[in-house]
Write a protein that holds these residues in place. Structure first.
Motif, PDB file in Angstrom:
ATOM      1  N   ASP A 626      37.222  50.061  46.798  1.00  0.00           N
ATOM      2  CA  ASP A 626      36.511  48.857  46.360  1.00  0.00           C
ATOM      3  C   ASP A 626      37.452  47.931  45.576  1.00  0.00           C
ATOM      4  O   ASP A 626      37.419  46.716  45.726  1.00  0.00           O
ATOM      5  CB  ASP A 626      35.310  49.263  45.493  1.00  0.00           C
ATOM      6  CG  ASP A 626      34.560  48.059  44.955  1.00  0.00           C
ATOM      7  OD1 ASP A 626      33.996  47.306  45.771  1.00  0.00           O
ATOM      8  OD2 ASP A 626      34.559  47.858  43.730  1.00  0.00           O
ATOM      9  N   ARG A 629      39.609  45.943  47.880  1.00  0.00           N
ATOM     10  CA  ARG A 629      38.871  44.810  48.482  1.00  0.00           C
ATOM     11  C   ARG A 629      38.758  43.645  47.499  1.00  0.00           C
ATOM     12  O   ARG A 629      38.563  42.513  47.887  1.00  0.00           O
ATOM     13  CB  ARG A 629      37.471  45.255  48.903  1.00  0.00           C
ATOM     14  CG  ARG A 629      37.442  45.985  50.234  1.00  0.00           C
ATOM     15  CD  ARG A 629      36.024  46.121  50.767  1.00  0.00           C
ATOM     16  NE  ARG A 629      35.180  46.983  49.932  1.00  0.00           N
ATOM     17  CZ  ARG A 629      35.232  48.324  49.975  1.00  0.00           C
ATOM     18  NH1 ARG A 629      36.080  48.937  50.775  1.00  0.00           N
ATOM     19  NH2 ARG A 629      34.433  49.034  49.209  1.00  0.00           N
ATOM     20  N   ARG A 630      38.851  43.952  46.211  1.00  0.00           N
ATOM     21  CA  ARG A 630      38.718  42.910  45.179  1.00  0.00           C
ATOM     22  C   ARG A 630      40.085  42.353  44.777  1.00  0.00           C
ATOM     23  O   ARG A 630      40.237  41.844  43.672  1.00  0.00           O
ATOM     24  CB  ARG A 630      38.040  43.505  43.938  1.00  0.00           C
ATOM     25  CG  ARG A 630      36.607  43.879  44.166  1.00  0.00           C
ATOM     26  CD  ARG A 630      36.045  44.661  42.991  1.00  0.00           C
ATOM     27  NE  ARG A 630      34.682  45.053  43.281  1.00  0.00           N
ATOM     28  CZ  ARG A 630      33.614  44.292  43.032  1.00  0.00           C
ATOM     29  NH1 ARG A 630      33.752  43.139  42.450  1.00  0.00           N
ATOM     30  NH2 ARG A 630      32.403  44.705  43.355  1.00  0.00           N
ATOM     31  N   VAL A 650      42.890  43.334  38.032  1.00  0.00           N
ATOM     32  CA  VAL A 650      41.969  42.724  38.996  1.00  0.00           C
ATOM     33  C   VAL A 650      41.654  41.296  38.565  1.00  0.00           C
ATOM     34  O   VAL A 650      41.420  41.046  37.375  1.00  0.00           O
ATOM     35  CB  VAL A 650      40.631  43.523  39.074  1.00  0.00           C
ATOM     36  CG1 VAL A 650      39.823  43.085  40.273  1.00  0.00           C
ATOM     37  CG2 VAL A 650      40.877  45.007  39.142  1.00  0.00           C
ATOM     38  N   GLU A 654      36.886  38.121  40.998  1.00  0.00           N
ATOM     39  CA  GLU A 654      36.354  39.156  41.898  1.00  0.00           C
ATOM     40  C   GLU A 654      35.481  40.157  41.146  1.00  0.00           C
ATOM     41  O   GLU A 654      34.964  41.088  41.728  1.00  0.00           O
ATOM     42  CB  GLU A 654      37.528  39.920  42.552  1.00  0.00           C
ATOM     43  CG  GLU A 654      38.521  39.056  43.286  1.00  0.00           C
ATOM     44  CD  GLU A 654      37.955  38.479  44.569  1.00  0.00           C
ATOM     45  OE1 GLU A 654      36.927  38.984  45.044  1.00  0.00           O
ATOM     46  OE2 GLU A 654      38.546  37.511  45.086  1.00  0.00           O
ATOM     47  N   GLN A 655      35.364  39.980  39.826  1.00  0.00           N
ATOM     48  CA  GLN A 655      34.738  41.026  39.020  1.00  0.00           C
ATOM     49  C   GLN A 655      33.285  40.762  38.639  1.00  0.00           C
ATOM     50  O   GLN A 655      32.680  41.564  37.955  1.00  0.00           O
ATOM     51  CB  GLN A 655      35.552  41.261  37.733  1.00  0.00           C
ATOM     52  CG  GLN A 655      36.843  42.025  37.970  1.00  0.00           C
ATOM     53  CD  GLN A 655      36.604  43.388  38.580  1.00  0.00           C
ATOM     54  OE1 GLN A 655      36.471  43.522  39.783  1.00  0.00           O
ATOM     55  NE2 GLN A 655      36.523  44.410  37.756  1.00  0.00           N
ATOM     56  N   TYR A 658      30.539  43.453  38.882  1.00  0.00           N
ATOM     57  CA  TYR A 658      31.254  44.707  39.134  1.00  0.00           C
ATOM     58  C   TYR A 658      30.573  45.917  38.500  1.00  0.00           C
ATOM     59  O   TYR A 658      30.483  46.977  39.102  1.00  0.00           O
ATOM     60  CB  TYR A 658      32.699  44.611  38.628  1.00  0.00           C
ATOM     61  CG  TYR A 658      33.480  45.879  38.899  1.00  0.00           C
ATOM     62  CD1 TYR A 658      33.767  46.272  40.208  1.00  0.00           C
ATOM     63  CD2 TYR A 658      33.903  46.707  37.864  1.00  0.00           C
ATOM     64  CE1 TYR A 658      34.455  47.441  40.472  1.00  0.00           C
ATOM     65  CE2 TYR A 658      34.595  47.887  38.120  1.00  0.00           C
ATOM     66  CZ  TYR A 658      34.868  48.248  39.421  1.00  0.00           C
ATOM     67  OH  TYR A 658      35.538  49.409  39.690  1.00  0.00           O
TER      68      TYR A 658
END
Length: 702
Positions: A626, A629-630, A650, A654-655, A658
């Motif tokens: 995962d 993908r982020r 990260v 993208e978070q 999450y």
């Protein structure tokens, strides 16, 4: 006469969501005579779940405190009870309650057994050294298995759980329990009588099993007491009930053993036995080590013993806003005595505060009391500046107790009032909520002018928004969370900018030659170098050039985001004796920035977060997949007791959401912490999307 602290129990009820904590609390209140009717969670009538949101959702959001009394072996015990939430978004409530409790009842569902959040609250109790009793609830449910839960407590939580009773039957045939110490059977009927049980002999069909578990219990107690050990080997039958209880009590307080009992709170079975076990095995304030703190004047360690004769000190573990009495500060008194109306010192602010009134709490109702003594939990009113984690004490003997650490919020949301007249109301409401909850923060975004609220998860912010509407009557619009991008240039370019304006009368003129490039490492803001020779640009105009570049950096050329650092070298230029002035050179510099930056390969930067995920081994693959993908970059994988730690960088963009995704991937067993680390370039394809979305157009200078 001061009461004997030996008969006080400060306990909490902690568990995974839906294990029956609040139902158990309600039964305790009923059997101790605190309430005369049992309140049910599913009917929205539980005493301890007093918030509207709690009653609607059937979950506990804030920890509620109450005081009750229980008669055991001819003595009256005072129980200060705190019912805590089970949902991971409200971990702060469990954390701050455990900080001030002496013992806790860890509740498990006989069907769900040891669940992920049970592990979290168990770790929190271990962190504060809080002794536990395990109570396996819901024995009347299909699939209930007491001994399987005891086994899981050993394997998953690494604790030595020792059954002190056995269930008679299970599921719809659950009739009662066998007391392994008295070796008697207790049969319950389904009525709501205060004494709804009968004590009989152990059924013949269970005698062998009871004998076997009784032996294991005596052996566990004997492990902890040499005299008992000798008796155990010589003549196990000569060991008295009181000797077993005394040894088990010592072992429980020392956190070597967790006595385990069972029942069905909803069906009123096993609660009186649990209350007796609390009195027998959990510590009084006298049994736990005396509290240590530091003297704020000398910095040396000091100790306060749990006695009313010692100087007063207490820890504030919670602030709540009550519509009738105002700000309530929940205190745990560790030593001394405090009278209502007296003054105390707040060691954080070093200011004196007056305690106007003291209350013994019963959920959201207050009973006024005259004074509070060592070992008590109460609420106080009248403080001006008091926060969660503050120490209050007598002025003559100052002490600072160890405060509490709270996790940082992980998710943000922009809010604004629907009408302008609600603006002040929103500010006051948010300030009150932030004061109550240390994991909820409010800040204003300078660039967008929005108010951004942050919390521990979607449910947390959901409840906050709901409370704003209902409690404070503020209607708000909420947006999606925003990422704060920045811009930078990657190459150095030379540029000449000439600014001329003639409009009848005096005109404007400025001419500069500059070199624009990335700032040297470690420099933030504008790095300005003046290399003009021979007065081609008069000295008085040079600060205006610098000012022009500085103000231009607030909006980059790609999407209008801030440019955090830049190096500008002023090489040369020219001026007009009449038409040049400071403003002309300032505008000229802003135009130079606007025209030169696109040639210097500008890029978009995004915040990169440092993420740490603690997860059971089983979910490692899914979590790392995962993160890839982020656009995550895994930097390290470590092992700890029973868990793996994944560290990664990260992008913040993208978070969002999450925490919720992580819970789904790991069945709620993984936890994560995220902190800002640095800014990095956004990949070209994504940058293009962001720039197009922003629809930014550079303003005209003229």
């Amino acid at each position: 006469m001061a009461r004997d602290l030996k008969f006080t129990r400060n306990i909490g009820i902690m568990a995974h969501i839906d294990a029956g904590k609040t139902t158990t609390s309600e039964r305790i209140l009923y059997y101790t005579g605190k309430t005369h009717k049992i309140g049910e969670v599913h009917e929205g009538a539980a005493t301890m779940d007093w918030m509207v949101q709690e009653q609607e959702r059937g979950i506990t959001i804030t920890s509620a405190a109450t005081t009750a009394f229980w008669h055991y072996k001819g003595d009256t015990y005072q129980i200060n009870l705190i019912d805590t939430p089970g949902h991971v978004d409200f971990t702060v409530e469990v954390e701050r309650s455990l900080r001030v409790l002496d013992g806790t009842v860890a509740t498990f569902c006989a069907v769900g057994r040891v669940q992920p959040q049970s592990e979290t609250v168990w770790r929190q109790a271990d962190k504060y050294g809080v002794p536990k009793i395990a109570y396996v609830n819901k024995m009347d449910r299909v699939g209930a298995d007491f001994l399987a839960v005891v086994e899981e407590i050993k394997t998953k939580l690494g604790a030595r759980a020792v059954p002190i009773c056995l269930p008679i039957g299970a599921e719809d045939k659950f009739e009662g329990i066998i007391d392994l110490i008295a070796m008697k059977a207790i049969y319950y009927d389904n009525t709501e009588e205060l004494v709804n049980y009968e004590i009989k002999d152990i059924p013949a069909s269970m005698q062998a099993e009871a004998d076997s578990w009784r032996e294991k219990l005596v052996e566990a107690a004997a492990d902890y007491d040499d005299t008992l050990m000798e008796k155990f080997f010589e003549d196990p039958d000569s060991i008295s009930e009181d000797e077993i209880i005394a040894a088990l009590r010592k072992a429980t307080i020392d956190m070597s053993i967790v006595p385990a009992c069972c029942g069905s709170s909803f069906k009123n079975k096993g609660v009186q036995f649990l209350l007796d076990a609390v009195m027998r095995y959990l510590p009084s304030p006298l049994d736990i080590p005396s509290i240590k703190g530091t003297n704020p004047k000398t910095g040396e360690e000091e100790v306060r013993h749990p006695s009313a004769k010692e100087p007063f000190c207490a820890l504030v573990f919670k602030i709540a806003t009550d519509p009738f009495v105002g700000r309530l500060a929940f205190l745990r008194a560790y030593s001394g005595r405090l009278d209502a109306g007296s003054y105390v010192l707040n060691t954080r602010s070093d200011k004196k505060e007056r305690v106007a009134r003291l209350y013994q709490m019963h959920s959201n109702k207050q009973n006024p009391i005259e004074f509070v003594e060592a070992g008590d939990i109460c609420a106080a009113v009248g403080f001006k500046d008091l926060r969660t984690g503050d120490t209050i004490c007598v002025e003559t003997n100052p002490i600072t107790l160890e405060s509490m650490e709270f996790p940082d919020p992980v998710i943000g949301l922009a809010v604004e009032p629907k009408t302008q007249k609600d603006l002040d109301k929103l500010g006051i409401a948010l300030a009150k909520l932030a004061e109550e909850d240390p994991t909820f923060t409010v800040k204003s975004d300078q660039e967008t002018g929005q108010t951004v609220i942050s919390g521990m998860g979607e449910l947390h912010l959901d409840i906050i928004v709901d409370r704003l509407r209902r409690e404070f009557g503020v209607d708000i619009n909420q947006g999606a969370p925003q990422v704060n991008y920045k811009e930078a240039i990657t190459q150095t370019v030379q540029h000449r900018e000439v600014f001329k304006k003639q409009s009848g009368g005096r005109g404007k003129f400025a001419d500069i030659i500059v070199e624009i490039g990335p700032a040297e490492e470690g420099h933030t803001g504008l790095q300005f170098v003046d290399e003009v020779k021979g007065g081609n640009v008069p000295k008085e105009f040079i600060p205006s050039v610098e000012k022009g570049f500085k103000s231009a950096m607030a909006n980059g050329v790609l999407a209008g985001y801030e440019v955090p650092s830049l190096k500008v070298t002023l090489k040369d230029g020219s001026f007009h004796p009449v038409d040049s002035d400071q403003l002309s050179f300032e505008i000229c510099a802003r135009m130079a920035f606007r025209h030169a930056c696109p040639k210097a390969k500008p890029v978009l930067l995004e915040p990169i977060m440092s993420l740490e995920v603690v997860t059971p081994e089983d979910y490692m693959g899914d979590i790392v997949g995962d993160l890839n993908r982020r656009r995550g970059q895994v930097t390290a994988m470590d092992s700890t007791v029973g868990a793996r730690i994944v560290k990664a960088f990260v992008p913040l963009a993208e978070q969002f959401g999450y925490v919720t995704v992580l819970r789904t991937i790991s069945s709620g067993r993984a936890t994560s912490t995220m902190t800002f680390d640095h800014y990095a370039e956004v990949p070209a394809n994504l940058a293009k999307e962001i720039i197009e979305k922003s629809g930014y157009k550079a303003p005209d200078e003229e």
